[in-house]
Design an enzyme around this catalytic site. Structure first.
Site, PDB file in Angstrom:
ATOM      1  N   TYR A   1      27.944 -10.526  48.180  1.00  0.00           N
ATOM      2  CA  TYR A   1      28.348 -10.860  49.560  1.00  0.00           C
ATOM      3  C   TYR A   1      29.442  -9.938  50.095  1.00  0.00           C
ATOM      4  O   TYR A   1      29.256  -9.304  51.146  1.00  0.00           O
ATOM      5  CB  TYR A   1      28.749 -12.338  49.667  1.00  0.00           C
ATOM      6  CG  TYR A   1      29.036 -12.732  51.090  1.00  0.00           C
ATOM      7  CD1 TYR A   1      28.000 -12.948  51.994  1.00  0.00           C
ATOM      8  CD2 TYR A   1      30.342 -12.842  51.558  1.00  0.00           C
ATOM      9  CE1 TYR A   1      28.260 -13.284  53.319  1.00  0.00           C
ATOM     10  CE2 TYR A   1      30.605 -13.177  52.879  1.00  0.00           C
ATOM     11  CZ  TYR A   1      29.560 -13.400  53.753  1.00  0.00           C
ATOM     12  OH  TYR A   1      29.812 -13.719  55.068  1.00  0.00           O
TER      13      TYR A   1
ATOM     14  N   LEU B   1      13.736 -10.890  57.555  1.00  0.00           N
ATOM     15  CA  LEU B   1      14.486  -9.640  57.695  1.00  0.00           C
ATOM     16  C   LEU B   1      14.847  -9.016  56.345  1.00  0.00           C
ATOM     17  O   LEU B   1      15.601  -8.045  56.296  1.00  0.00           O
ATOM     18  CB  LEU B   1      15.778  -9.903  58.489  1.00  0.00           C
ATOM     19  CG  LEU B   1      15.559 -10.339  59.939  1.00  0.00           C
ATOM     20  CD1 LEU B   1      16.833 -10.925  60.523  1.00  0.00           C
ATOM     21  CD2 LEU B   1      15.079  -9.159  60.783  1.00  0.00           C
TER      22      LEU B   1
END
Ligand SMILES: NC(=O)c1ccc[n+]([C@@H]2O[C@H](COP(=O)([O-])OP(=O)(O)OC[C@H]3O[C@@H](n4cnc5c(N)ncnc54)[C@H](O)[C@@H]3O)[C@@H](O)[C@H]2O)c1
Length: 261
Positions: A156, A51
């Site tokens: 993140y 992905l």
């Protein structure tokens, strides 16, 4: 609420994705799992795919059936492999998959993405999040990082800030809204899965331990999966553009501290 539905779940080889796929199967759904790694214990059909790139996503989408009832975006990286890969999987790839799958989602279906308490700073960093979610399609992520001077260690939390902002925008985007496709997020705090060790390395033990202390324990994949599947189900039919804190009260505790109540 899921009986007879076909649910696409990413990140099924581990942690929250694996438990979500297993529970969906137990609730009577047909599951199609996606992961870059082969699951050790499978739940339903499986498509191996990456992905993190436009071509990886195109290959996955070409193998999907014409009709789906929900997409659970669970796959994610901790940031320990660098900001480019993390933004690619956790945001730009997730968004590209959601947009590519939209025409196959039936009217009144749902997209649910696993965000994080790490995305809490989206309001404080709103202008940056607006700019970076405003880049359409699946961009050259390395160029985005360079152009905007983004730092590796921001990868993140930034990826989850973008995901939370996009969730609210997507709920009102014609591609989804015109066919009644709801778009929501679930935000865990620390969860006992393989990625948690990586968070300790990326965010530091002090941050992770402080989050765990506030609510008494880390979550488990089994704590998160029911929330994801509720939002996938018709029971969540009037919930759209929302972020469901699924964290034992962690966000409430942080809000109390930050907002002073
Ligand atoms: N565990 C936690 O403490 C925690 C806390 C908040 C949010 N989350 C989020 O929950 C989600 C699931 O995390 P988890 O805890 O189950 O972690 P995990 O590492 O156990 O599982 C993540 C899965 O994503 C897959 N994946 C990674 N890159 C991929 C790619 N390019 N293509 C396809 N699949 C890929 C991995 O192979 C793995 O199976 C992530 O989005 C994570 O950010 C986790």
């Amino acid at each position: 609420m899921l009986f007879g539905k076909t649910i696409l779940v990413t990140g099924v080889a581990s942690g929250i994705g694996a438990r979500t796929a297993e529970l969906a199967g137990q609730m009577g759904a047909e599951v199609i799992g996606i992961d870059v790694r082969e699951p050790v214990v499978g739940s339903g059909a499986f498509i191996k795919g990456d992905l993190s790139t436009p071509s990886g996503i195109a290959e996955i989408v070409a193998r999907l059936p014409a009709r789906l009832d929900a997409l659970a975006n669970v796959a994610g990286l901790s940031g320990n492999t660098g900001i480019v890969a993390t933004l690619a999987v956790n945001f730009y790839g997730l968004r590209a998959l959601s947009e590519a799958v939209a025409p196959r989602l039936r009217e009144g279906s749902a997209i649910v993405s696993v965000a994080s308490i790490a995305g809490y700073g989206w309001r404080a960093n709103l202008e940056r999040a607006k700019t970076l979610t405003g880049i359409e399609g699946f961009p050259d992520v390395a160029a985005v990082v360079a152009d905007h001077g983004l730092k590796n260690e921001e990868g993140y939390p930034l990826s989850k800030e973008l995901l939370l902002l996009w969730t609210m925008r997507a709920a009102h985007q014609p591609l989804f809204k015109n066919r009644g496709i709801r778009v929501n997020a679930v935000s865990p705090g620390p969860v006992e899965t393989p990625i948690l060790k990586q968070f300790r390395a990326v965010l530091g033990d002090a941050r992770v331990d402080s989050d765990i202390t506030r609510v008494g324990r880390a979550g488990t994949a089994a704590d998160i999966a029911p929330a994801v599947l509720f939002l996938c189900s018709d029971g969540g039919r009037w919930i759209n553009g929302a972020n469901l804190a699924t964290d034992g009260g962690l966000e409430a505790s942080i809000n109390a501290e930050v907002l002073g109540f």
